[in-house]
Design a protein around this motif. Sequence first.
Motif, PDB file in Angstrom:
ATOM      1  N   ALA A 154      62.288  91.369  58.244  1.00 47.67           N
ATOM      2  CA  ALA A 154      61.214  90.627  57.570  1.00 47.67           C
ATOM      3  C   ALA A 154      61.095  89.204  58.102  1.00 47.67           C
ATOM      4  CB  ALA A 154      61.455  90.612  56.064  1.00 47.67           C
ATOM      5  N   LEU A 155      62.220  88.533  58.366  1.00 48.18           N
ATOM      6  CA  LEU A 155      62.175  87.163  58.863  1.00 48.18           C
ATOM      7  C   LEU A 155      61.435  87.094  60.189  1.00 48.18           C
ATOM      8  CD1 LEU A 155      62.926  84.187  58.865  1.00 48.18           C
ATOM      9  CD2 LEU A 155      65.168  84.815  59.799  1.00 48.18           C
ATOM     10  N   GLN A 156      61.690  88.053  61.067  1.00 48.39           N
ATOM     11  CA  GLN A 156      61.028  88.048  62.368  1.00 48.39           C
ATOM     12  C   GLN A 156      59.510  88.176  62.213  1.00 48.39           C
ATOM     13  OE1 GLN A 156      63.820  89.483  61.596  1.00 48.39           O
ATOM     14  NE2 GLN A 156      65.307  89.281  63.247  1.00 48.39           N
ATOM     15  N   VAL A 157      59.076  88.973  61.247  1.00 49.65           N
ATOM     16  CA  VAL A 157      57.638  89.132  61.020  1.00 49.65           C
ATOM     17  C   VAL A 157      57.023  87.810  60.562  1.00 49.65           C
ATOM     18  CG1 VAL A 157      55.884  90.308  59.645  1.00 49.65           C
ATOM     19  CG2 VAL A 157      57.834  91.594  60.531  1.00 49.65           C
ATOM     20  N   LEU A 158      57.699  87.116  59.631  1.00 50.18           N
ATOM     21  CA  LEU A 158      57.157  85.841  59.167  1.00 50.18           C
ATOM     22  C   LEU A 158      57.112  84.815  60.292  1.00 50.18           C
ATOM     23  CD1 LEU A 158      57.295  87.066  56.306  1.00 50.18           C
ATOM     24  CD2 LEU A 158      57.959  84.796  55.513  1.00 50.18           C
ATOM     25  N   GLU A 159      58.125  84.825  61.143  1.00 54.64           N
ATOM     26  CA  GLU A 159      58.129  83.882  62.259  1.00 54.64           C
ATOM     27  C   GLU A 159      56.961  84.151  63.202  1.00 54.64           C
ATOM     28  OE1 GLU A 159      62.079  84.487  63.720  1.00 54.64           O
ATOM     29  OE2 GLU A 159      62.900  82.775  62.597  1.00 54.64           O
ATOM     30  N   LEU A 160      56.657  85.420  63.443  1.00 63.59           N
ATOM     31  CA  LEU A 160      55.525  85.762  64.297  1.00 63.59           C
ATOM     32  C   LEU A 160      54.199  85.366  63.652  1.00 63.59           C
ATOM     33  CD1 LEU A 160      56.766  89.255  65.519  1.00 63.59           C
ATOM     34  CD2 LEU A 160      56.418  87.242  66.962  1.00 63.59           C
ATOM     35  N   TRP A 209      46.752  90.573  55.047  1.00 68.31           N
ATOM     36  CA  TRP A 209      47.321  91.915  55.234  1.00 68.31           C
ATOM     37  C   TRP A 209      47.230  92.324  56.701  1.00 68.31           C
ATOM     38  CZ3 TRP A 209      49.696  95.498  52.066  1.00 68.31           C
ATOM     39  CH2 TRP A 209      49.658  96.849  52.434  1.00 68.31           C
ATOM     40  N   ASP A 210      46.052  92.158  57.286  1.00 67.30           N
ATOM     41  CA  ASP A 210      45.863  92.529  58.689  1.00 67.30           C
ATOM     42  C   ASP A 210      46.751  91.699  59.610  1.00 67.30           C
ATOM     43  OD1 ASP A 210      43.977  94.349  57.837  1.00 67.30           O
ATOM     44  OD2 ASP A 210      42.237  93.156  58.464  1.00 67.30           O
ATOM     45  N   ALA A 211      46.903  90.413  59.294  1.00 70.09           N
ATOM     46  CA  ALA A 211      47.736  89.545  60.125  1.00 70.09           C
ATOM     47  C   ALA A 211      49.205  89.947  60.047  1.00 70.09           C
ATOM     48  CB  ALA A 211      47.558  88.086  59.689  1.00 70.09           C
ATOM     49  N   VAL A 212      49.672  90.313  58.855  1.00 71.96           N
ATOM     50  CA  VAL A 212      51.063  90.767  58.707  1.00 71.96           C
ATOM     51  C   VAL A 212      51.290  92.036  59.526  1.00 71.96           C
ATOM     52  CG1 VAL A 212      52.792  91.637  57.100  1.00 71.96           C
ATOM     53  CG2 VAL A 212      51.354  89.704  56.433  1.00 71.96           C
ATOM     54  N   GLY A 216      53.745  92.356  62.623  1.00 67.15           N
ATOM     55  CA  GLY A 216      54.873  93.261  62.444  1.00 67.15           C
ATOM     56  C   GLY A 216      54.880  94.460  63.356  1.00 67.15           C
ATOM     57  N   GLU A 217      53.824  94.649  64.124  1.00 67.20           N
ATOM     58  CA  GLU A 217      53.755  95.833  64.987  1.00 67.20           C
ATOM     59  C   GLU A 217      54.937  95.903  65.942  1.00 67.20           C
ATOM     60  OE1 GLU A 217      50.595  98.112  67.982  1.00 67.20           O
ATOM     61  OE2 GLU A 217      50.070  96.184  67.058  1.00 67.20           O
ATOM     62  N   ALA A 218      55.307  94.760  66.518  1.00 66.51           N
ATOM     63  CA  ALA A 218      56.430  94.741  67.456  1.00 66.51           C
ATOM     64  C   ALA A 218      57.761  95.024  66.768  1.00 66.51           C
ATOM     65  CB  ALA A 218      56.497  93.376  68.149  1.00 66.51           C
ATOM     66  N   GLU A 219      57.809  94.830  65.440  1.00 68.03           N
ATOM     67  CA  GLU A 219      59.038  95.074  64.679  1.00 68.03           C
ATOM     68  C   GLU A 219      59.043  96.449  64.021  1.00 68.03           C
ATOM     69  OE1 GLU A 219      61.453  93.017  64.919  1.00 68.03           O
ATOM     70  OE2 GLU A 219      60.317  91.420  65.917  1.00 68.03           O
ATOM     71  N   GLY A 220      58.007  97.253  64.301  1.00 67.65           N
ATOM     72  CA  GLY A 220      57.936  98.593  63.735  1.00 67.65           C
ATOM     73  C   GLY A 220      57.625  98.605  62.256  1.00 67.65           C
ATOM     74  N   ILE A 221      56.817  97.644  61.786  1.00 65.47           N
ATOM     75  CA  ILE A 221      56.514  97.559  60.360  1.00 65.47           C
ATOM     76  C   ILE A 221      55.805  98.830  59.881  1.00 65.47           C
ATOM     77  CG2 ILE A 221      54.227  96.480  60.578  1.00 65.47           C
ATOM     78  CD1 ILE A 221      55.093  94.604  58.249  1.00 65.47           C
ATOM     79  N   ARG A 222      56.119  99.237  58.649  1.00 62.44           N
ATOM     80  CA  ARG A 222      55.517 100.437  58.055  1.00 62.44           C
ATOM     81  C   ARG A 222      54.922 100.096  56.704  1.00 62.44           C
ATOM     82  NH1 ARG A 222      55.913 106.169  58.127  1.00 62.44           N
ATOM     83  NH2 ARG A 222      57.359 106.160  59.896  1.00 62.44           N
ATOM     84  N   LEU A 223      53.741 100.636  56.438  1.00 60.77           N
ATOM     85  CA  LEU A 223      53.152 100.500  55.114  1.00 60.77           C
ATOM     86  C   LEU A 223      53.985 101.292  54.113  1.00 60.77           C
ATOM     87  CD1 LEU A 223      49.332 100.903  55.853  1.00 60.77           C
ATOM     88  CD2 LEU A 223      50.646  98.794  55.590  1.00 60.77           C
TER      89      LEU A 223
END
Length: 367
Positions: A154-160, A209-212, A216-223
């Motif tokens: 999660a931290l990596q996503v916020l940093e991005l 939402w779209d920005a997250v 997060g795509e590079a981190e493999g984020i999942r809905l």
Amino acid sequence: MSPRTSPLHDRHVAAGAKLADFSGWSMPIEYAGGGVLAEHAAVRDGVGLFDVSHLGTGTVRGPGAAAFVDECLTNDLGRIGPGQAQYTLCCDRDGGVVDDLIVYLHGPDDVLLVPNAANAADVLGRLADAAPSGITVNDRHTEVAVLAVQGPRALQVLELLGLPGELDYMSFVTGTGGGGAEVTVCRTGYTGEHGYELLVDADRAVETWDAVLEAGEAEGIRLCGLGARDTLRTEMGYPLHGHELSREITPVQARAGWAVGWKKPAFWGREALLAEREAGPARLLWGLRASGRGIPRPGMAVLDAAGTRVGEVTSGTFSPTLRTGIALALIDTAAGAAEGTELAVDVRGRAQDVTVVKPPFVASHVR
């Protein structure tokens, strides 16, 4: 009456979400392409994104607003300062729990409340009725969207996203996220993982939402839907109002006394709760871990070795992490249950052996 919809409703439909009524809101339970098990695993191992905009939001403002809230709700706001959040309870005079909620302390004259969807109007109405002259209580339930970014990545996503993420647990700041929306970022969550809750004006929810998701795509984020949210919180032993806390289940019975400022001179339900704590509760919340294939479910009877009913399951599910059934249950203190006690749950007429444990069922990574 049709259920309310999140400002992100169209995004959920487009993502193939299975929607269901949750406290009067049409919310995603799970998404196509994996379901609850995959969503649960994403949060434990990577990162997941939840829409929890069904949660209520309200403000209490005016001279002495924080002191007023402190006289009403159970926890001690004196334990925190501006820029920090706190878990607390709104109780009835008899000690029953009207709701559990998060308080965001902006300052002595400015408080934000995040209650549960079903109880938001009740909590805010009680505060409004009790508020002295000069203090205003405003319901912002449909004006604010709440997103949860949860998991070890999660931290990596916020940093991005360019949002501040290096925060102490239960602290919050305001930043500008992708798309330029102002976002309140709080180090909170309901999963037992490192994570954040993002509060944004409802009319900026879609772009946030779209920005997250893009970040997060590079981190493999999942809905993730509310189905995974429930399995994750049950593995942590976190209470859900209407199950482990209710008008009939007090903080003492639910082991939530840590969220009560016992030394405070005033809060709703104080006298009843002090009396119950002194006398000892008639029942206590415990965890149960099944040793067979049966899955405990809410309302099922807990039985002792003689087959006598000694309690009731409040929440129960299949644990994706442990690959077995787990439950939270209120058990009569007279039964003498302790960690390691062997009991059973009546699962549709068959006795499922369970062992009493003290949650969490799996290690928490909140720090």
